[in-house]
Design a protein around this motif. Sequence first.
Motif, PDB file in Angstrom:
ATOM      1  N   PRO A  29       0.645  -1.268   0.081  1.00 53.99           N
ATOM      2  CA  PRO A  29      -0.031  -0.135   0.009  1.00 53.99           C
ATOM      3  C   PRO A  29       0.797   1.357  -0.044  1.00 53.99           C
ATOM      4  O   PRO A  29       0.368   2.265  -0.343  1.00 53.99           O
ATOM      5  N   TRP A  30       1.983   0.996   0.491  1.00 53.35           N
ATOM      6  CA  TRP A  30       2.952   2.411   0.405  1.00 53.35           C
ATOM      7  C   TRP A  30       3.277   2.751  -0.925  1.00 53.35           C
ATOM      8  O   TRP A  30       3.492   3.843  -1.383  1.00 53.35           O
ATOM      9  N   GLY A  31       3.424   1.738  -1.749  1.00 55.87           N
ATOM     10  CA  GLY A  31       3.762   2.082  -3.100  1.00 55.87           C
ATOM     11  C   GLY A  31       2.597   2.687  -3.830  1.00 55.87           C
ATOM     12  O   GLY A  31       2.752   3.393  -4.705  1.00 55.87           O
ATOM     13  N   VAL A  32       1.208   2.073  -3.431  1.00 51.71           N
ATOM     14  CA  VAL A  32       0.272   2.848  -4.122  1.00 51.71           C
ATOM     15  C   VAL A  32       0.067   4.286  -3.716  1.00 51.71           C
ATOM     16  O   VAL A  32      -0.181   5.011  -4.393  1.00 51.71           O
ATOM     17  N   HIS A  33       0.193   4.268  -2.199  1.00 49.90           N
ATOM     18  CA  HIS A  33       0.202   5.725  -1.727  1.00 49.90           C
ATOM     19  C   HIS A  33       1.379   6.764  -2.557  1.00 49.90           C
ATOM     20  O   HIS A  33       0.996   8.085  -2.906  1.00 49.90           O
ATOM     21  N   ALA A  34       2.630   6.265  -2.842  1.00 48.60           N
ATOM     22  CA  ALA A  34       3.477   7.178  -3.440  1.00 48.60           C
ATOM     23  C   ALA A  34       3.158   7.351  -4.676  1.00 48.60           C
ATOM     24  O   ALA A  34       3.277   8.602  -5.134  1.00 48.60           O
ATOM     25  N   TYR A  35       2.508   6.693  -5.475  1.00 45.45           N
ATOM     26  CA  TYR A  35       1.850   7.043  -6.736  1.00 45.45           C
ATOM     27  C   TYR A  35       0.874   7.914  -6.944  1.00 45.45           C
ATOM     28  O   TYR A  35       0.687   9.068  -7.342  1.00 45.45           O
ATOM     29  N   ASP A  36      -0.392   7.489  -6.242  1.00 44.63           N
ATOM     30  CA  ASP A  36      -1.517   8.343  -5.902  1.00 44.63           C
ATOM     31  C   ASP A  36      -1.541   9.651  -5.600  1.00 44.63           C
ATOM     32  O   ASP A  36      -2.075  10.700  -5.669  1.00 44.63           O
ATOM     33  N   LYS A  37      -0.896   9.610  -3.970  1.00 44.32           N
ATOM     34  CA  LYS A  37      -0.957  10.876  -3.113  1.00 44.32           C
ATOM     35  C   LYS A  37       0.491  12.066  -3.559  1.00 44.32           C
ATOM     36  O   LYS A  37       0.404  12.922  -3.430  1.00 44.32           O
ATOM     37  N   LEU A  38       1.755  11.229  -3.330  1.00 42.91           N
ATOM     38  CA  LEU A  38       2.728  11.724  -3.613  1.00 42.91           C
ATOM     39  C   LEU A  38       3.171  12.456  -5.142  1.00 42.91           C
ATOM     40  O   LEU A  38       4.020  13.092  -5.359  1.00 42.91           O
ATOM     41  N   GLY A  39       2.445  11.703  -6.092  1.00 42.38           N
ATOM     42  CA  GLY A  39       2.715  12.142  -7.438  1.00 42.38           C
ATOM     43  C   GLY A  39       3.833  11.605  -8.223  1.00 42.38           C
ATOM     44  O   GLY A  39       4.394  12.093  -9.168  1.00 42.38           O
ATOM     45  N   LEU A  40       4.468  10.686  -7.514  1.00 43.92           N
ATOM     46  CA  LEU A  40       5.980   9.870  -8.060  1.00 43.92           C
ATOM     47  C   LEU A  40       5.595   9.052  -9.329  1.00 43.92           C
ATOM     48  O   LEU A  40       4.147   8.490  -9.409  1.00 43.92           O
ATOM     49  N   LYS A  41       6.475   9.065 -10.322  1.00 45.89           N
ATOM     50  CA  LYS A  41       6.152   8.342 -11.673  1.00 45.89           C
ATOM     51  C   LYS A  41       7.194   7.396 -11.964  1.00 45.89           C
ATOM     52  O   LYS A  41       6.864   6.183 -12.395  1.00 45.89           O
TER      53      LYS A  41
END
Length: 402
Positions: free
Chosen positions: A172-184
């Motif tokens: 879920p941290w990977g999901v959060h990094a993409y969805d909420k932190l905008g990392l690509k």
Amino acid sequence: MSKIKLVLAVSLAVVLIAIPLFGACAGPEPAPTPTPTPTPTPTPPPEKPPIKIGALIAYTGPAVTTSKPHEYAFEMVLDKAGWEVAGRKIELIKEDAAGDPVVSVEKARKMVETDEVDIILGPMMGSGLEAVAAFLEPWGIPHMHTSHALQTVMEHENVFMAGGTNETVAYPWGVHAYDKLGLKRVIPMYSDYSSAKAYLNGFTEGFVSRGGTVAEAVAIPFGTLDFGPYLTKLDKTADCVAFFLVAGSNLAFVKQSNEYGLDMTLLLTPAFPFEETDLAEVKDTGLGMIGFAAYSPEIDTPINKAFVQEYRDRYEVYPGFAAMQAYSSMTLVLEALKAAEGDTTPAKLIAALKGVSEYEVPGGTYGMTPERSGVSDTYALEVAKIGDRYAWKVLEKIPIRK
């Protein structure tokens, strides 16, 4: 006979005859008062034997920084319980696992064969954990890991992972990094051992599931302190380095990434290789670093504020990740012992541990799944200057997921 003597004789006879007559007129003598039979004092039931909890703590070795937080938190939970549960006293038996699988098994053997413990917590290092799990399985004694570890250790039916497995926690941290932190696009970097690699695998799986891309992973040998050769070769198309480095490499990487002018987000997966003592060492170079974890002393709830204050009053430091891992693990054990009504037979205690679906600790809501894997609230964190401290500021709570 003279008249005087005759009168005296008659009088004496009358007196002698009258004595028994007066006695007869007085009635029968009262029966003696019976002596009361003393009430027997009931024999108290025999005192139940103490519950013995074994704790394999890293007093020496690569995980030594977790030793005091673990010890402190165990004591806080047991003090709060009065060192008793379900009418049985509790004994805590501590041994040094030394971060070594051979030593860990030796100490576990002593706990089982000599101390006759009912459950064992630890050790911290994954290699020692797996060795102890294999040793304990034939005994059937419940085995609790205070942190996260590899999914493979769950093959042992008596093992419980209070913090969950590396892979499931990091996803879920990977999901959060993409969805909420905008990392690509992310570069995974990890100390070259199985647990760190498993974290990064779980993280990147979640990251890719949302549309992120992953550059070539960078495995760092243990003991690496010079990151120049790695920093100069990083993929410049990435916007993030997701890293899990230990044993001094974590501090060296953060300091040198600043020196080399690395223009990427530093994303620590998980955050716990950096306790506040580590953040104080890297100082301003760590500001803005992002991490994920199940705890921060900056969680703004009444229960956590009270916990932090008590911890500071006792030990003069702020609690960190290791302390909360130990606190939640010991709380879980006591909750299970209450449910089992103090029955420590392995089958009964294992069933009770599986049944503790939710409980509250200063870190939030924790629980255990029937598959023996822990779940908890987690938090997206950022390193910030708070007063005179470098600390993990809470960005967002990620609620418990089962």
